[in-house]
Design a protein around this motif. Structure first.
Motif, PDB file in Angstrom:
ATOM      1  N   ALA A  31       0.846  -1.122   0.197  1.00 36.76           N
ATOM      2  CA  ALA A  31      -0.133  -0.116  -0.107  1.00 36.76           C
ATOM      3  C   ALA A  31       0.935   1.224   0.096  1.00 36.76           C
ATOM      4  CB  ALA A  31      -1.113   0.177   1.091  1.00 36.76           C
ATOM      5  N   TYR A  32       1.939   1.260   0.596  1.00 39.42           N
ATOM      6  CA  TYR A  32       2.913   2.523   0.704  1.00 39.42           C
ATOM      7  C   TYR A  32       3.566   2.652  -0.730  1.00 39.42           C
ATOM      8  CZ  TYR A  32       2.855   2.406   5.979  1.00 39.42           C
ATOM      9  OH  TYR A  32       2.672   2.549   7.153  1.00 39.42           O
ATOM     10  N   ARG A  33       3.593   1.608  -1.521  1.00 40.22           N
ATOM     11  CA  ARG A  33       4.217   1.944  -2.926  1.00 40.22           C
ATOM     12  C   ARG A  33       3.371   3.130  -3.730  1.00 40.22           C
ATOM     13  NH1 ARG A  33       7.051  -2.570  -5.860  1.00 40.22           N
ATOM     14  NH2 ARG A  33       6.012  -1.477  -7.670  1.00 40.22           N
TER      15      ARG A  33
ATOM     16  N   HIS B 221       0.073  13.597   0.228  1.00 38.10           N
ATOM     17  CA  HIS B 221      -0.795  12.473   0.024  1.00 38.10           C
ATOM     18  C   HIS B 221       0.051  11.258   0.577  1.00 38.10           C
ATOM     19  CE1 HIS B 221      -2.556   9.041  -1.829  1.00 38.10           C
ATOM     20  NE2 HIS B 221      -1.566   8.799  -2.835  1.00 38.10           N
ATOM     21  N   HIS B 222       1.409  11.270   0.523  1.00 39.88           N
ATOM     22  CA  HIS B 222       2.145  10.225   1.227  1.00 39.88           C
ATOM     23  C   HIS B 222       2.262  10.241   2.733  1.00 39.88           C
ATOM     24  CE1 HIS B 222       3.984   9.909  -3.006  1.00 39.88           C
ATOM     25  NE2 HIS B 222       3.263   9.013  -3.131  1.00 39.88           N
ATOM     26  N   TYR B 223       2.062  11.552   3.266  1.00 42.80           N
ATOM     27  CA  TYR B 223       1.947  11.565   4.606  1.00 42.80           C
ATOM     28  C   TYR B 223       0.632  10.922   4.953  1.00 42.80           C
ATOM     29  CZ  TYR B 223       1.832  13.327   9.153  1.00 42.80           C
ATOM     30  OH  TYR B 223       1.352  13.289  10.500  1.00 42.80           O
ATOM     31  N   ASP B 224      -0.364  11.406   4.474  1.00 42.53           N
ATOM     32  CA  ASP B 224      -1.799  10.926   4.634  1.00 42.53           C
ATOM     33  C   ASP B 224      -1.905   9.520   4.587  1.00 42.53           C
ATOM     34  OD1 ASP B 224      -4.512  11.791   5.436  1.00 42.53           O
ATOM     35  OD2 ASP B 224      -4.971  11.057   3.353  1.00 42.53           O
ATOM     36  N   LEU B 225      -1.364   8.915   3.512  1.00 39.34           N
ATOM     37  CA  LEU B 225      -1.221   7.380   3.126  1.00 39.34           C
ATOM     38  C   LEU B 225      -0.633   6.764   4.281  1.00 39.34           C
ATOM     39  CD1 LEU B 225      -2.039   4.997   1.353  1.00 39.34           C
ATOM     40  CD2 LEU B 225       0.242   5.684   0.327  1.00 39.34           C
ATOM     41  N   VAL B 226       0.533   7.200   4.668  1.00 34.57           N
ATOM     42  CA  VAL B 226       1.237   6.579   5.897  1.00 34.57           C
ATOM     43  C   VAL B 226       0.424   6.532   7.341  1.00 34.57           C
ATOM     44  CG1 VAL B 226       3.202   6.677   7.562  1.00 34.57           C
ATOM     45  CG2 VAL B 226       3.536   7.017   5.004  1.00 34.57           C
TER      46      VAL B 226
ATOM     47  N   ARG C  16      -2.785   7.143   7.504  1.00 36.04           N
ATOM     48  CA  ARG C  16      -4.196   6.047   7.444  1.00 36.04           C
ATOM     49  C   ARG C  16      -3.738   4.738   7.768  1.00 36.04           C
ATOM     50  NH1 ARG C  16      -8.206   7.878   2.940  1.00 36.04           N
ATOM     51  NH2 ARG C  16      -7.636   9.891   2.378  1.00 36.04           N
ATOM     52  N   LEU C  17      -2.625   4.346   7.102  1.00 35.52           N
ATOM     53  CA  LEU C  17      -2.532   2.966   7.579  1.00 35.52           C
ATOM     54  C   LEU C  17      -2.287   2.589   8.907  1.00 35.52           C
ATOM     55  CD1 LEU C  17      -0.436   2.232   4.253  1.00 35.52           C
ATOM     56  CD2 LEU C  17      -2.509   1.290   4.942  1.00 35.52           C
ATOM     57  N   ARG C  18      -1.478   3.494   9.658  1.00 29.13           N
ATOM     58  CA  ARG C  18      -1.084   3.489  10.985  1.00 29.13           C
ATOM     59  C   ARG C  18      -2.463   3.347  11.873  1.00 29.13           C
ATOM     60  NH1 ARG C  18       3.681   6.919  13.259  1.00 29.13           N
ATOM     61  NH2 ARG C  18       3.181   5.845  14.869  1.00 29.13           N
ATOM     62  N   GLN C  19      -3.283   4.214  11.350  1.00 32.29           N
ATOM     63  CA  GLN C  19      -4.664   4.331  12.201  1.00 32.29           C
ATOM     64  C   GLN C  19      -5.570   3.469  11.834  1.00 32.29           C
ATOM     65  OE1 GLN C  19      -4.619   6.593  14.768  1.00 32.29           O
ATOM     66  NE2 GLN C  19      -2.463   7.082  14.200  1.00 32.29           N
ATOM     67  N   ARG C  20      -5.237   2.702  10.703  1.00 33.41           N
ATOM     68  CA  ARG C  20      -6.380   1.900  10.233  1.00 33.41           C
ATOM     69  C   ARG C  20      -7.556   2.445   9.416  1.00 33.41           C
ATOM     70  NH1 ARG C  20      -6.353  -3.401  14.219  1.00 33.41           N
ATOM     71  NH2 ARG C  20      -4.058  -3.535  14.651  1.00 33.41           N
ATOM     72  N   VAL C  21      -7.393   3.399   8.936  1.00 38.98           N
ATOM     73  CA  VAL C  21      -8.572   4.170   8.249  1.00 38.98           C
ATOM     74  C   VAL C  21      -7.857   4.159   6.655  1.00 38.98           C
ATOM     75  CG1 VAL C  21      -9.622   6.470   7.730  1.00 38.98           C
ATOM     76  CG2 VAL C  21      -9.191   5.777  10.005  1.00 38.98           C
TER      77      VAL C  21
ATOM     78  N   LEU D 143      -7.956  16.682  -5.458  1.00 39.20           N
ATOM     79  CA  LEU D 143      -8.200  15.198  -5.212  1.00 39.20           C
ATOM     80  C   LEU D 143      -7.804  14.878  -4.009  1.00 39.20           C
ATOM     81  CD1 LEU D 143      -9.163  12.517  -6.587  1.00 39.20           C
ATOM     82  CD2 LEU D 143      -6.801  12.314  -7.217  1.00 39.20           C
ATOM     83  N   PHE D 144      -6.435  14.944  -3.590  1.00 39.19           N
ATOM     84  CA  PHE D 144      -6.024  14.292  -2.230  1.00 39.19           C
ATOM     85  C   PHE D 144      -6.571  15.165  -1.367  1.00 39.19           C
ATOM     86  CE2 PHE D 144      -2.099  12.799  -4.843  1.00 39.19           C
ATOM     87  CZ  PHE D 144      -2.578  11.852  -5.323  1.00 39.19           C
ATOM     88  N   GLY D 145      -6.637  16.318  -1.239  1.00 41.94           N
ATOM     89  CA  GLY D 145      -7.414  17.097  -0.201  1.00 41.94           C
ATOM     90  C   GLY D 145      -8.540  17.015   0.237  1.00 41.94           C
ATOM     91  N   TRP D 146      -9.502  16.914  -0.950  1.00 39.34           N
ATOM     92  CA  TRP D 146     -10.853  16.674  -0.861  1.00 39.34           C
ATOM     93  C   TRP D 146     -11.220  15.111  -0.149  1.00 39.34           C
ATOM     94  CZ3 TRP D 146     -13.697  12.817  -3.582  1.00 39.34           C
ATOM     95  CH2 TRP D 146     -15.124  12.942  -3.074  1.00 39.34           C
ATOM     96  N   GLU D 147     -10.476  14.155  -0.703  1.00 36.37           N
ATOM     97  CA  GLU D 147     -10.594  12.765  -0.288  1.00 36.37           C
ATOM     98  C   GLU D 147     -10.099  12.621   0.849  1.00 36.37           C
ATOM     99  OE1 GLU D 147     -10.577   8.862   0.598  1.00 36.37           O
ATOM    100  OE2 GLU D 147      -8.704  10.093   0.234  1.00 36.37           O
ATOM    101  N   SER D 148      -8.982  13.319   1.414  1.00 36.48           N
ATOM    102  CA  SER D 148      -8.550  13.098   2.730  1.00 36.48           C
ATOM    103  C   SER D 148      -9.516  13.809   3.741  1.00 36.48           C
ATOM    104  CB  SER D 148      -7.360  13.753   2.799  1.00 36.48           C
ATOM    105  OG  SER D 148      -6.721  13.575   4.261  1.00 36.48           O
ATOM    106  N   LEU D 149     -10.100  14.997   3.414  1.00 35.50           N
ATOM    107  CA  LEU D 149     -10.964  15.654   4.496  1.00 35.50           C
ATOM    108  C   LEU D 149     -12.283  14.817   4.495  1.00 35.50           C
ATOM    109  CD1 LEU D 149     -11.642  18.230   5.981  1.00 35.50           C
ATOM    110  CD2 LEU D 149     -12.562  19.064   3.822  1.00 35.50           C
ATOM    111  N   THR D 150     -12.887  14.262   3.392  1.00 40.87           N
ATOM    112  CA  THR D 150     -14.222  13.565   3.432  1.00 40.87           C
ATOM    113  C   THR D 150     -13.908  12.324   4.214  1.00 40.87           C
ATOM    114  OG1 THR D 150     -13.756  12.569   1.202  1.00 40.87           O
ATOM    115  CG2 THR D 150     -15.225  14.719   1.589  1.00 40.87           C
ATOM    116  N   CYS D 151     -12.725  11.772   4.018  1.00 40.24           N
ATOM    117  CA  CYS D 151     -12.418  10.410   4.733  1.00 40.24           C
ATOM    118  C   CYS D 151     -12.252  10.479   6.133  1.00 40.24           C
ATOM    119  CB  CYS D 151     -11.170   9.740   4.084  1.00 40.24           C
ATOM    120  SG  CYS D 151     -10.777   8.175   4.745  1.00 40.24           S
TER     121      CYS D 151
END
Length: 207
Positions: A16-18, A126-131, A133-138, A181-189
């Motif tokens: 997923a980190y890839r 995006h990559h910080y948000d991805l990391v 999320r995975l740590r928080q299981r979101v 894209l990344f900002g909107w999706e991250s905020l809504t998620c």
């Protein structure tokens, strides 16, 4: 402790980190996860570095071929479970390749540094948000890596713009698109994520 299921749980956090895009995932399907991911990525890092040095030096714009080389080498390993001892090195190497490519192409074409860092900022966010999320299981939805193009698609987009131009317009459009894209999706998620689940996952990462 129960994970926050915003999307299907990834089979491997390293995979997923890839942040693979459609092109890389398609190449991975061709080898059905049988290709170890680290050696090809190491080779891709070396070859891409050489191409970037030659390209920045003005040798017929060889830097624009870096995405194709990286994709051919690193793409087939995208479906591997990345369970090797040093396979965790693959995502940071891909980050180095992508970020360096964006910077090298921009400065080689004397692009405004503001645009370069605007695009880098979208990628880093995006990559910080991805990391996180995975740590928080979101977990991020599967369509995000498709619309976000993945490291492979974004490098291809930059390469295409560098070939056909205008580069300033291309960097600006790509940066604004990715930020939106990344900002909107991250905020809504994060707004939709159950607070209790996130807090439980956060406590779990601190144990």
């Amino acid at each position: 402790m129960s994970p926050v299921h915003m999307a299907p749980v990834p089979n491997s956090t390293v995979v997923a980190y890839r942040d693979d895009g459609p092109l890389s995932r398609a190449m991975g399907l061709l080898v059905a996860g049988q290709l170890p991911p680290l050696p090809p990525v190491l080779a891709g890092t070396f070859v891409t570095g050489v191409l970037l040095v030659l390209g920045v030096a003005g040798t017929d714009g060889l830097a624009v071929f870096a995405p194709a080389v990286t994709l051919l080498l690193a793409g087939p390993g995208s479906t591997h479970p990345h369970d090797g001892r040093f396979d965790w090195l693959v995502p940071p190497l891909l980050r180095v390749i992508e970020y360096t490519f964006v910077v090298a192409v921009g400065f080689a074409h004397e692009l405004n540094p503001v645009l370069i860092f605007l695009l880098l900022g979208a990628l880093a966010f995006h990559h910080y948000d991805l990391v996180y999320r995975l740590r928080q299981r979101v977990y991020a939805p599967s369509w995000l890596s498709t619309l976000g193009l993945g490291w492979d698609g974004r490098m291809m987009a930059v390469s295409l713009v560098a070939l056909v131009g205008p580069l300033t317009f291309g960097y600006a459009v790509l940066a604004l698109y990715l930020w939106a894209l990344f900002g909107w999706e991250s905020l809504t998620c994060w707004l939709a994520a159950p607070r209790s689940g996130v807090e439980e996952a956060d406590m779990g990462t601190q144990d």
